[in-house]
Design a protein around this motif. Structure first.
Motif, short mmCIF file in Angstrom:
data_model
loop_
_atom_site.label_atom_id
_atom_site.label_comp_id
_atom_site.label_asym_id
_atom_site.label_seq_id
_atom_site.Cartn_x
_atom_site.Cartn_y
_atom_site.Cartn_z
N PRO A 394 0.83 -1.21 0.00
CA PRO A 394 0.00 0.00 0.00
C PRO A 394 0.86 1.26 0.00
O PRO A 394 1.88 1.34 0.69
CB PRO A 394 -0.81 -0.13 1.29
CG PRO A 394 0.00 -1.05 2.17
CD PRO A 394 0.71 -1.98 1.25
N LEU A 395 0.44 2.23 -0.81
CA LEU A 395 1.16 3.50 -0.89
C LEU A 395 0.45 4.61 -0.14
O LEU A 395 1.08 5.59 0.26
CB LEU A 395 1.32 3.92 -2.36
CG LEU A 395 2.10 2.95 -3.26
CD1 LEU A 395 2.07 3.45 -4.69
CD2 LEU A 395 3.53 2.82 -2.78
N GLY A 396 -0.85 4.48 0.04
CA GLY A 396 -1.64 5.51 0.69
C GLY A 396 -3.04 5.52 0.11
O GLY A 396 -3.40 4.70 -0.73
N ASP A 397 -3.85 6.47 0.56
CA ASP A 397 -5.23 6.59 0.10
C ASP A 397 -5.37 7.78 -0.84
O ASP A 397 -4.65 8.78 -0.72
CB ASP A 397 -6.19 6.76 1.28
CG ASP A 397 -6.21 5.53 2.18
OD1 ASP A 397 -5.86 4.44 1.68
OD2 ASP A 397 -6.57 5.67 3.37
N LEU A 398 -6.31 7.65 -1.77
CA LEU A 398 -6.60 8.75 -2.69
C LEU A 398 -7.29 9.87 -1.91
O LEU A 398 -8.33 9.67 -1.29
CB LEU A 398 -7.50 8.26 -3.82
CG LEU A 398 -7.77 9.23 -4.96
CD1 LEU A 398 -6.48 9.62 -5.64
CD2 LEU A 398 -8.75 8.63 -5.96
N ILE A 399 -6.70 11.07 -1.95
CA ILE A 399 -7.17 12.16 -1.09
C ILE A 399 -8.23 13.01 -1.77
O ILE A 399 -9.29 13.28 -1.21
CB ILE A 399 -5.98 13.04 -0.66
CG1 ILE A 399 -4.97 12.21 0.14
CG2 ILE A 399 -6.46 14.23 0.16
CD1 ILE A 399 -3.71 12.97 0.50
N SER A 400 -7.97 13.46 -3.00
CA SER A 400 -8.89 14.40 -3.65
C SER A 400 -9.03 14.05 -5.12
O SER A 400 -8.15 13.43 -5.72
CB SER A 400 -8.39 15.84 -3.50
OG SER A 400 -7.14 16.00 -4.14
N ILE A 401 -10.14 14.49 -5.72
CA ILE A 401 -10.44 14.24 -7.13
C ILE A 401 -10.96 15.53 -7.74
O ILE A 401 -11.86 16.18 -7.19
CB ILE A 401 -11.48 13.12 -7.30
CG1 ILE A 401 -10.94 11.80 -6.73
CG2 ILE A 401 -11.86 12.94 -8.77
CD1 ILE A 401 -11.96 10.68 -6.70
N THR A 402 -10.40 15.92 -8.88
CA THR A 402 -10.85 17.09 -9.63
C THR A 402 -11.50 16.63 -10.92
O THR A 402 -10.93 15.84 -11.66
CB THR A 402 -9.66 18.02 -9.95
OG1 THR A 402 -9.01 18.39 -8.73
CG2 THR A 402 -10.15 19.27 -10.66
#
Length: 751
Positions: A394-402
């Motif tokens: 795991p690298l991390g979670d997706l924070i934001s989406i544009t």
């Protein structure tokens, strides 16, 4: 055949948008000459037949996202056709039928909803988790349940071996429709040819035959005009002018191409409408051309000829190599309203429609479905998987989406044009550093890739790529060889705005800004460079054909390295960045990719050791009154003026002959014979510890040089304990160097 069908779908969607725009414009052109509206139909024909698109900033139509077979399958789950297992007793498992009617001769077209969903319109599953082998999964791009069994594996029903996907079923139905429409045109043409038996030559290219319903043109390479034998001499004169104008304009070729588009897009009702309206505009524009040639006084006789031809006669229709006179009522009404427009009106209207045609025939930049991790952009590519590759972490979670943007993400762990349901989903690494995976709530994983190279097999473990055996090397850009037209960055004077530090085991990029921030890896708060183990060099990995294709994707018309690639060696120094050594000349190349994963060049900078550009140092003590409160930069070159800008502190013109004091501003224009001075204090008298002076040097009407002076300072104390500030100035700009002299620094422009 599936790939061809999906391509036709994409072309049909783009063509439908163009047809819709033309229909709106056609209403506005109701009283304009029909040649303008007829010309616009050529744009729709191009979009329906040509799979190649050209990206343009004038485009008003966004790029159609690539349609995946999984999207079509999830949209039409009822069309999935099970394949019977011959080893299992037959069960009553009727294959769902699809009534996709072929157009009848009376042009009745069944409605076929072939709409394709956007890239991410899914509804998240309520129960996240990893699906089992026989469990229905959701489509990653739509979020809807995917009930289509795996065609390559054993289905859960013992009476079937698998299934035909909905895409396969629809592609075969589409193929049958193409054949049906083409066959109808061929049959109509053959019937028409039978009527021409016994036709007699009347003049060159003109034939007369009995039992013809109306005049028409037939043929492709040598088109002929066929007239009914009952046609009078007076009517014949007008009709021949009309038909000859068709041939001169190449309408017989356009008609064939239009029928080809009709065959390929038979399922699209807008294409049938366009085919009909384009034919009417074709005929009306020819009528207007005849009236324009003979004068408006003949409109009455010409209309009478049209009316006489239409009485009790049928007309040629849906024949690809023939077209005759149709819609006499509409054509007569159009002639009654026709007026020759003023030349300036025609010119303005023609230019406006040319701009509109360019806007319709080109495509806007695609909206990339992209995730940024570790400063690298990864693009959606490939089919989803149900199990991560071994070794993924795991690298991390997706924070934001544009949404609705053509630009890639600006921050790590952010995404563009991805369904907002994916916010908070975990991201995993792949088996190589070129791929990452985004976990869907249903437990499947969407692959995202970046267009970088794999590790080369011809790496030389003993190579000394850039002379690093002597220790650390600091580089700056000398020239911007290429910058993508999609970039908003202006490399003034070839300045990339970075310093590049090559250590024994890493490549560090340092921004030349206020905090001098180093580009960190994802999640790091301390600067960390890209690891480069022992600087193992590899040969240039692309063949000439592959490199030419990359240059073509980059909208470049020539090799930026002038064909000097045979002896090139390179090292990967970033997720998508490469340091190239061409005969001891160093270049930094950054790659990107379009939404389809095709690589193209984003930027190329030539690099040079920072020490080769020179430097100048000085110190300033606010308590001392000796000397000018500014540092002098003298230009040792022929110039007429220098335009300079410094945001952080004012610039000064101490050499200006004025009685009201010397000019001081953040932007100054210094004429020839005077020097540029920089103040180490802002408007409030506070010392400035860093500053950038951007400048452009002109010699009459020519710009001879441009660049940036980077100034950094440190605070210390003198022997009396009073504040003392020491400054260092370096320069970046093609051909520019800086050196120390007695009263300041001197800038020199090399050959």
């Amino acid at each position: 055949m599936n790939a061809l069908f999906l391509t036709i779908l994409e072309m049909s969607i783009a063509g439908s948008v163009v047809i819709g725009v033309i229909l709106l414009v056609r209403v506005c052109l109701k009283f304009a000459p029909k040649v303008f509206s007829y010309g616009l139909w050529a744009v729709a024909l191009f979009r329906l037949l040509c799979p190649v698109t050209v990206v343009s900033p004038l485009a008003i139509i966004p790029a159609v996202p690539e349609i995946q077979a999984s999207q079509v399958d999830s949209l039409f789950p009822a069309l999935t056709a099970p394949l019977p297992n011959p080893d299992t007793p037959s069960a009553d498992m009727g294959t769902p039928s699809a009534n996709m009617g072929i157009p009848s001769p009376n042009m009745g077209i069944p409605s076929a909803d072939m709409g394709i969903p956007s890239a991410d319109m899914g509804i998240p599953s309520a129960n996240p988790g990893t699906p089992s082998a026989n469990m229905a999964t959701s489509n990653p791009d739509t979020g809807t349940p995917n009930l289509t069994p795996n065609i390559s594996g054993q289905s859960g029903n013992p009476g079937t071996l698998g299934s035909l996907s909905a895409t396969t079923v629809l592609s075969h139905l589409w193929g049958m429709g193409v054949c049906a429409v083409a066959l109808r045109g061929a049959v109509s043409w053959l019937k028409l040819r039978r009527r021409l038996v016994g036709a007699v030559a009347h003049a060159k290219g003109v034939w007369v035959a009995d039992y013809l319903p109306s005049p028409f043109v037939l043929g492709l390479v040598r088109p002929r005009i066929y007239l009914p034998s009952t046609l009078g001499d007076h009517e014949r004169h007008y009709i021949l002018l009309h038909e000859k104008h068709h041939i001169r304009r190449g309408d017989h070729v356009v008609k064939l191409l239009a029928y080809l588009a009709l065959c390929l897009h038979w399922f699209n009702p807008l294409v049938w409408l366009a085919f009909s309206l384009a034919g009417k505009d074709m005929e009306m524009s020819c009528d207007e051309a005849v009236i324009r040639r003979l004068g408006p006084d003949v409109r009455g006789d010409y209309a009478a000829s049209l009316l006489a031809l239409s009485t009790g006669r049928r007309h040629i229709s849906l024949t690809p190599l023939a077209f005759g006179e149709g819609d006499p009522k509409g054509r007569i009404m159009n002639l009654s309203k026709w007026k020759r427009p003023a030349k300036w009106v025609s010119l303005v209207l023609g230019l406006s429609l040319c701009v509109l045609a360019i806007a319709l025939i080109t495509t806007g930049r695609a909206r990339p479905v992209c995730i940024q991790v570790g400063g690298t952009d990864y693009y959606r590519s490939g089919e989803p998987i149900t199990q991560l590759p071994e070794g993924s972490v795991p690298l991390g979670d997706l924070i934001s989406i544009t949404m609705r943007t053509t630009q890639p993400p600006e921050e790590d762990f952010s995404a563009t044009n991805l369904d907002e349901k994916y916010a908070g989903c975990p991201i995993y690494s792949g088996t190589d550093r070129n791929t990452i995976y985004l976990m869907d709530y249903s437990g499947i994983y969407l692959p995202f890739v970046t267009p970088v190279l794999q590790e080369a097999e011809n790496a030389d473990p003993d190579s000394d790529f850039a002379g690093l055996s002597a220790g650390e090397l600091v580089l700056v850009s000398e020239r911007c060889v290429y910058m993508s037209p999609l970039s908003s960055f202006s490399a003034m004077g070839g300045d990339s705005g970075m310093r590049y530090i090559l250590t024994e085991d890493s490549f560090i990029q340092e921004r030349r800004d206020k905090e001098s921030v180093l580009l960190p890896d994802a999640g790091q708060t301390t600067p960390k460079g890209y690891p480069v183990l022992r600087w193992q060099a590899q040969a240039f990995p692309w063949s000439e054909e592959e490199w030419a294709e990359i240059c073509k994707n980059s909208l470049m018309f020539a090799d930026p390295f002038g064909g000097r690639l045979a002896d090139t060696i390179m090292v990967q120094v970033g997720r998508s960045e490469y340091l190239l050594n061409l005969d001891q000349d160093l270049y930094l190349m950054k790659l990107s990719s379009d939404p389809n994963g095709n690589p193209y060049i984003w930027s190329i900078f030539s690099l040079i050791p920072e020490e080769a550009k020179g430097s100048a140092q000085w110190q300033f003590s606010p308590a001392s009154s000796a000397g000018k409160p500014a540092f002098c930069f003298r230009l040792d070159m022929d110039y007429t003026e220098v335009s300079a800008v410094c945001i952080e502190s004012p610039l000064m013109d101490f050499d200006a002959p004025t009685l009201t004091g010397y000019p001081t501003d953040h932007h100054l224009v210094i004429p020839a014979g005077r020097n540029l001075y920089w103040s180490g204090a802002d408007e409030n008298g506070q010392p400035v510890m860093w500053a950038n002076i951007s400048f452009t040097i002109h010699n009459r009407d020519n710009t001879i040089a441009a660049g940036t002076i980077y100034i950094s300072g440190e605070e210390t104390t003198d022997a009396y304990g009073l504040p003392l500030y020491r400054y260092t100035a370096t320069v970046v700009g093609t051909g520019l160097t800086i050196a120390q002299e007695e009263n300041g620094a001197v800038l020199t422009l090399g050959q």
